[in-house]
Design a protein around this motif. Structure first.
Motif, PDB file in Angstrom:
ATOM      1  N   SER A   1      29.654 -32.194  -9.824  1.00 25.79           N
ATOM      2  CA  SER A   1      29.478 -31.261  -8.692  1.00 25.79           C
ATOM      3  C   SER A   1      28.334 -30.272  -8.886  1.00 25.79           C
ATOM      4  CB  SER A   1      30.774 -30.471  -8.470  1.00 25.79           C
ATOM      5  OG  SER A   1      31.088 -29.698  -9.628  1.00 25.79           O
TER       6      SER A   1
ATOM      7  N   TYR B   1      25.363 -30.372  -6.377  1.00 23.62           N
ATOM      8  CA  TYR B   1      25.675 -29.975  -5.001  1.00 23.62           C
ATOM      9  C   TYR B   1      26.082 -28.510  -4.909  1.00 23.62           C
ATOM     10  CZ  TYR B   1      25.670 -35.019  -4.735  1.00 23.62           C
ATOM     11  OH  TYR B   1      25.291 -36.337  -4.830  1.00 23.62           O
TER      12      TYR B   1
ATOM     13  N   ALA C   1      21.455 -33.556  -2.186  1.00 25.55           N
ATOM     14  CA  ALA C   1      21.870 -32.151  -2.132  1.00 25.55           C
ATOM     15  C   ALA C   1      20.951 -31.332  -1.222  1.00 25.55           C
ATOM     16  CB  ALA C   1      21.872 -31.556  -3.541  1.00 25.55           C
TER      17      ALA C   1
END
Length: 335
Positions: A119, A122, A203
């Motif tokens: 993660s 992002y 992203a």
């Protein structure tokens, strides 16, 4: 109504910039520390290259080029919005402290929060957005007067002050950090493109896909905000509401870009100016041109910097500053 001759001129310049970007991409793909000869580019793209050629092209060069192009577009659009809502030709997300706010937020996140590999890519644009938004909000409050409204000159001076103060905060943050983390933040500060893999494109891309059409939709509002406040109010524009909405859009664009490219200034300053000189001050005309110029400028800076000193190269942020610094002084003296 926009004169047909201007629309035709805009389309010609738009097509020329597309060709210029494509040529720069081809040059960037073919040269570098591990070069791929130009006659091998098309076969490699079609899947007929060697393992080395495909690795260099698809894992190193191409994602980096796409990220730089998208980031340059985002920074140029952010600068165009800021110049419109503040009626100040010197406004730029790097100069007025928005990038610094994003940088401090990224540094705090990177140094003190647990990082999850899946993660992290992002989360960075979101973290940068929060930091940049808080900074932009404070700059706006300090530059706003109840009697005179937003004061453009004061906004730039306040932004420069915030940028310097946040640079000091950054130094304090990294003074006791681990060596590896300090190296990452130092690279970020110099504008060294570090997010060079396909997930970083995913992203960054959604922010542009949403905010470019949104800004073009708001182009006429930006035209009105560029006039005096009395005129804008007279035609029914809710000035503060429109400014805040567009400011958030500008902050989001700048934050998403610098979260993967590092602290890059001046692209948002130069690109709108060149575009206005080419097609005039109407936002409907110059914003698409400014977006392409911003992408090409950053791509050109990275291509030159990457090949001047091998293997590390010169960071794109430094190359852009070598161009943008004198241009900023020129504008400051002129305006």
């Amino acid at each position: 109504m926009i004169h047909p001759a201007l629309i035709k001129k805009q389309r010609i310049i738009f097509c020329m910039l597309i060709v210029l970007i494509l040529l720069t991409i081809i040059i960037g793909l073919g040269i570098g520390y591990s070069s791929v000869s130009f006659d091998r580019l098309i076969p490699t793209v079609l899947g007929q290259g060697t393992f080395k050629e495909e690795f260099v092209l698809f894992s190193i060069r191409l994602p980096r080029i796409i990220i730089i192009l998208l980031a340059g577009m985002a920074l140029a659009l952010s600068g165009a919005i800021l110049q419109g809502i503040t009626r100040n030709d010197l406004a730029d997300p790097g100069i007025i402290g928005i990038n610094s706010g994003a940088g401090v937020a990224i540094a705090i996140f990177f140094l003190f929060f647990p990082i999850e590999v899946g993660s992290f890519v992002y989360m960075l644009p979101l973290v940068a957005f929060v930091g940049a938004l808080v900074t932009a909000g404070l700059i706006y409050l300090f530059s706003y007067s109840k009697t005179e409204g937003l004061q453009p000159v004061k906004l730039v001076l306040t932004g420069v002050g915030f940028s310097l103060a946040l640079s000091g905060v950054m130094i304090v943050l990294i003074s006791s950090a681990e060596r590896m983390k300090v190296d990452f933040i130092a690279k970020w500060l110099s504008g060294n493109i570090w997010g060079t893999d396909w997930p970083f494109i995913l992203a960054l891309l959604p922010w542009l896909v949403i905010l470019i059409p949104f800004t073009l939709y708001k182009a006429n509002r930006l035209n009105l905000l560029g006039l005096s406040e009395q005129v804008a109010i007279g035609v029914g524009v809710s000035i503060e509401k429109e400014r805040i909405v567009l400011l958030i859009a500008a902050v989001a664009l700048a934050a998403s870009a610098v979260s993967v490219t590092g602290g890059i200034a001046f692209v948002g300053l130069i690109a709108p100016h060149i575009a206005k000189a080419l097609v005039g001050p109407r936002n409907q005309l110059f914003i698409p041109i400014a977006i392409l110029i911003g992408g090409w400028l950053l791509l050109l800076a990275d291509t030159i910097g990457r090949n001047l000193v091998e293997p590390a190269g010169i960071p794109a942020g430094i190359m852009v500053s070598l161009i943008g610094g004198p241009y900023f002084v020129y504008l400051l003296l002129k305006k």
